[in-house]
Scaffold this motif. Structure first.
Motif, PDB file in Angstrom:
ATOM      1  N   UNK A   7       4.685-100.286   0.069  1.00 52.31           N
ATOM      2  CA  UNK A   7       4.642-101.353  -1.077  1.00 52.31           C
ATOM      3  C   UNK A   7       5.792-101.154  -1.844  1.00 52.31           C
ATOM      4  N   UNK A   8       6.508-100.103  -1.686  1.00 59.57           N
ATOM      5  CA  UNK A   8       7.671 -99.753  -2.663  1.00 59.57           C
ATOM      6  C   UNK A   8       8.804-100.842  -1.632  1.00 59.57           C
ATOM      7  N   UNK A  49      -1.144 -85.610  -3.021  1.00 56.15           N
ATOM      8  CA  UNK A  49      -0.719 -86.677  -3.243  1.00 56.15           C
ATOM      9  C   UNK A  49       0.119 -86.719  -4.508  1.00 56.15           C
ATOM     10  N   UNK A  50       0.103 -85.503  -5.289  1.00 50.95           N
ATOM     11  CA  UNK A  50       0.733 -85.581  -6.679  1.00 50.95           C
ATOM     12  C   UNK A  50       2.268 -85.630  -6.302  1.00 50.95           C
ATOM     13  N   UNK A  51       2.661 -84.893  -5.199  1.00 51.48           N
ATOM     14  CA  UNK A  51       3.895 -84.618  -4.795  1.00 51.48           C
ATOM     15  C   UNK A  51       4.529 -86.239  -4.630  1.00 51.48           C
ATOM     16  N   UNK A  52       3.594 -87.036  -3.969  1.00 48.00           N
ATOM     17  CA  UNK A  52       3.986 -88.220  -3.293  1.00 48.00           C
ATOM     18  C   UNK A  52       4.237 -88.997  -4.607  1.00 48.00           C
ATOM     19  N   UNK A  53       3.237 -89.062  -5.641  1.00 49.42           N
ATOM     20  CA  UNK A  53       3.325 -89.720  -6.879  1.00 49.42           C
ATOM     21  C   UNK A  53       4.241 -89.484  -7.603  1.00 49.42           C
ATOM     22  N   UNK A  54       4.826 -88.199  -7.963  1.00 49.22           N
ATOM     23  CA  UNK A  54       5.909 -87.904  -8.977  1.00 49.22           C
ATOM     24  C   UNK A  54       7.349 -88.271  -8.224  1.00 49.22           C
ATOM     25  N   UNK A  55       7.368 -88.078  -7.049  1.00 46.14           N
ATOM     26  CA  UNK A  55       8.819 -88.753  -6.044  1.00 46.14           C
ATOM     27  C   UNK A  55       8.916 -90.028  -6.213  1.00 46.14           C
ATOM     28  N   UNK A 112       7.636 -92.152  -8.540  1.00 45.62           N
ATOM     29  CA  UNK A 112       7.847 -92.258  -9.700  1.00 45.62           C
ATOM     30  C   UNK A 112       9.313 -92.330 -10.328  1.00 45.62           C
ATOM     31  N   UNK A 113       9.844 -91.033  -9.912  1.00 44.38           N
ATOM     32  CA  UNK A 113      11.242 -90.704 -10.065  1.00 44.38           C
ATOM     33  C   UNK A 113      12.133 -91.742  -9.426  1.00 44.38           C
ATOM     34  N   UNK A 114      11.618 -91.962  -8.130  1.00 48.15           N
ATOM     35  CA  UNK A 114      12.541 -93.185  -7.158  1.00 48.15           C
ATOM     36  C   UNK A 114      12.696 -94.380  -8.178  1.00 48.15           C
ATOM     37  N   UNK A 115      11.378 -94.974  -8.449  1.00 45.98           N
ATOM     38  CA  UNK A 115      11.488 -96.299  -9.346  1.00 45.98           C
ATOM     39  C   UNK A 115      12.395 -96.166 -10.602  1.00 45.98           C
ATOM     40  N   UNK A 121       9.061-101.854 -13.674  1.00 49.73           N
ATOM     41  CA  UNK A 121       8.501-101.476 -12.300  1.00 49.73           C
ATOM     42  C   UNK A 121       7.980-100.053 -12.405  1.00 49.73           C
ATOM     43  N   UNK A 122       8.847 -99.135 -13.143  1.00 54.07           N
ATOM     44  CA  UNK A 122       8.130 -97.911 -13.244  1.00 54.07           C
ATOM     45  C   UNK A 122       6.858 -97.800 -14.252  1.00 54.07           C
ATOM     46  N   UNK A 123       7.118 -98.855 -15.258  1.00 54.63           N
ATOM     47  CA  UNK A 123       5.833 -98.940 -15.979  1.00 54.63           C
ATOM     48  C   UNK A 123       4.584 -99.335 -15.374  1.00 54.63           C
ATOM     49  N   UNK A 124       4.698-100.407 -14.705  1.00 53.68           N
ATOM     50  CA  UNK A 124       3.610-101.008 -13.590  1.00 53.68           C
ATOM     51  C   UNK A 124       3.091-100.049 -12.785  1.00 53.68           C
TER      52      UNK A 124
END
Length: 573
Positions: free
Chosen positions: A180-181, A203-209, A211-214, A227-230
């Motif tokens: 999706x990214x 999944x928290x690891x995936x979510x944080x990384x 989000x930081x990437x966006x 993009x990061x807000x959405x």
């Protein structure tokens, strides 16, 4: 079955290597080879096909939901003894709606999720490479097929594919977040991250990384700040109601299995986590080497890389967030895949690993490394492809190394999954032990008074056929008091004084399963309040020992001796 898996790998490897050029140009042939790869994945999963203890715990929760008792392990006890809420809902709904068997549903969905990982790895690689391919250059979809072959050979995914656990779904969601990214759909990525968090705490690891990437992409103006807000909104729209319901129903934000696991000092967690990671690294050297080479190649080519935006596509789209990605963005996405693999490995170390076979917590790492490495190859060579041609063209000698290397590493991965002591042999022992405990649980459930309290170290297996027994997990994974207030050591929590004097089980069941001889010694934590009762498994050379409570021992032993499959044999005086 071992021979079938090896033959399937040989067929897939030979087909991919011999038809590498054709895979780039013939869509029908590519579909045929992907079908063969899915067959390899299916056989690889069926080689193991063992339902895990954690899955059996989830099955009990799902059954109670379907029976109207709510998401509880023991009716009336609101304890969140699972960490896979989304998976629990998925396997409980068919039972509640249509009466489908929970175990069968979980196994089928797990196998389908693992097959989905194989396909999605192919699509993710091709999507990433396409973003970096200049206009007029020949597409390279064969690279995605190589990624699918590697994913199908990953041992961890195969071990847990037909296990009934949430692992295949979690791996699928991690890859879906990456896709999706790559497709520039941050809101969808946020929703998928929420699903990943509700499937596994990692999944928290995936979510944080992600989000930081966006956020980094927005700073570099590759995305707008929407993009990061959405992404955040897409995640929170599911996570906030989930947390609110958890706090309301269970009165805690942290599930009991996590509380039991994370209560030990950090030093103890790391001391258990490092051997866990080193064992994984030893068995997956091929994937690690592949990822390392790709990461180094990306870093070395970073400074002299030339962006190759698709100008024609960009001119057709007005909004900047919908433009086709550049080579720089494709490289960044590959970096995110590698960072996610590293982050998941670090989380496994910090949490002290996992007692199950085949490194369950690290199951997403090999597919992530395979996808990242082959996408890196495609991105680095994207500008070297010529104009499209109706006929397959001979590949350069160096290009021929790609299918050979990928299929060779896949073969090594298959052999490791067969011969590693942490994989097939341990899974077989695990299966036999689980069957034994399930038989013991069925015997206790049939002949103990309804509602009897039983303590055990493997509550899921004991509950598989245990009927209406109330089972106390002595390691606190389904008991809030033990998980949060017990003594934490080695990734588990214990409080035997609470078990013996608080819960007062009628029978305590050791974790040994069957023995090859009569065992009349009692576990010291039960000595005094309990006695040993030994039973011979009729028609076999096996024995089982249970500990009935002393004041009820005579009546309990008489009840259990009514079972035709177990015969009471007193211990010698």
């Amino acid at each position: 079955m071992v021979y079938a898996v090896v033959v399937a790998w040989l067929v897939v490897a030979a087909t991919v290597v011999l038809s590498w050029n054709r895979l780039d140009t013939d869509r029908g042939w590519r579909g045929f080879v992907l079908t063969l790869t899915l067959g390899l994945s299916l056989l690889h999963q069926l080689l193991f096909a063992t339902v895990t203890e954690d899955a059996l715990v989830t099955f009990r929760y799902a059954q109670n939901i379907a029976d109207g008792n709510g998401p509880v392990f023991n009716p009336g006890e609101r304890v969140e003894g699972y960490t896979n809420f989304l998976w629990l809902v998925l396997i409980a709904l068919p039972r509640a709606a249509f009466g489908a068997d929970v175990r069968t549903t979980a196994i089928v969905l797990g196998v389908l999720a693992a097959l989905g990982c194989v396909l999605l790895s192919c699509f993710l690689v091709n999507r990433t490479v396409a973003a970096a391919t200049p206009d007029g250059a020949e597409p390279r979809p064969a690279i995605g097929v190589a990624a699918a072959v590697l994913t199908a050979s990953a041992g961890g995914l195969a071990v847990y594919g037909a296990s009934g656990s949430e692992v295949p779904l979690f791996v699928l969601l991690v890859l879906a977040v990456g896709y999706s990214l790559a497709a520039r759909r941050p809101v969808v990525a946020g929703v998928l991250v929420a699903f990943a968090v509700m499937t596994s705490p990692e999944g928290l690891v995936v979510g944080v990384l992600a989000g930081l990437w966006l956020a980094g992409a927005a700073l570099k103006r590759k995305h707008t700040w929407w993009a990061p807000v959405g992404y955040l909104l897409g995640a929170l729209v599911f996570l906030i109601p989930r947390l609110a319901w958890r706090a309301t129903f269970y009165q805690h934000f942290l599930p009991a299995p996590l509380a039991a696991k994370l209560g030990a000092p950090l030093g103890a967690q790391l001391a258990a986590g490092w051997p866990y990671l080193s064992g994984f690294a030893l068995a997956h050297q091929g994937f690690l080497l592949l990822g390392l080479v790709a990461a180094v190649a990306l870093l070395l080519r970073r400074t002299d890389a030339v962006e190759a935006p698709n100008a024609a596509a960009a001119s057709r789209v007005a909004r900047p967030q919908e433009r086709t990605g550049t080579a720089t963005e494709a490289r960044a996405l590959i970096g995110l895949l590698f960072a996610t693999a590293v982050g998941l490995a670090a989380a496994a170390v910090v949490t002290g690993g996992d007692p199950g076979p085949s490194w369950r917590l690290l199951a997403p790492v090999p597919p992530l490394l395979a996808v990242g490495a082959l996408a890196a190859y495609g991105v680095l060579t994207a500008g070297l492809a010529g104009k499209p041609s109706p006929r397959p063209k001979p590949s350069p000698a160096g290009t021929r190394l790609v299918p050979v290397a990928a299929c060779g590493l896949a073969g090594i991965a298959v052999l490791v999954s067969v011969f590693s002591p942490e994989m097939l042999d341990r899974v077989r022992d695990w299966r036999a032990h689980g069957i034994e405990l399930a038989e013991i649980g069925g015997w206790l459930g049939d002949y103990l008074p309804p509602g009897s309290v039983v303590s055990a170290a493997a509550p899921g297996a004991l509950a598989a056929h245990g009927g209406q027994l109330l089972i106390v997990d002595v390691f606190g994974r389904t008991d809030d008091h033990i998980a949060r207030d017990g003594q934490h050591d080695g990734g588990v929590a214990t409080d035997y004084d609470y078990v013996v004097n608080g819960r007062r089980p009628a029978v305590a069941v050791p974790d040994a399963g069957y023995g090859d001889r009569q065992h009349c010694a009692i576990d010291p934590v039960y000595a005094g309040k309990y006695q040993v009762a030994t039973f011979r498994r009729v028609g076999t050379p096996y024995w089982v020992s249970v500990y009935p409570r002393a004041e009820e021992a005579k009546a309990l032993v008489a009840d259990l001796d009514k079972g035709p499959d177990f015969r009471y044999v007193p211990c010698p005086s």
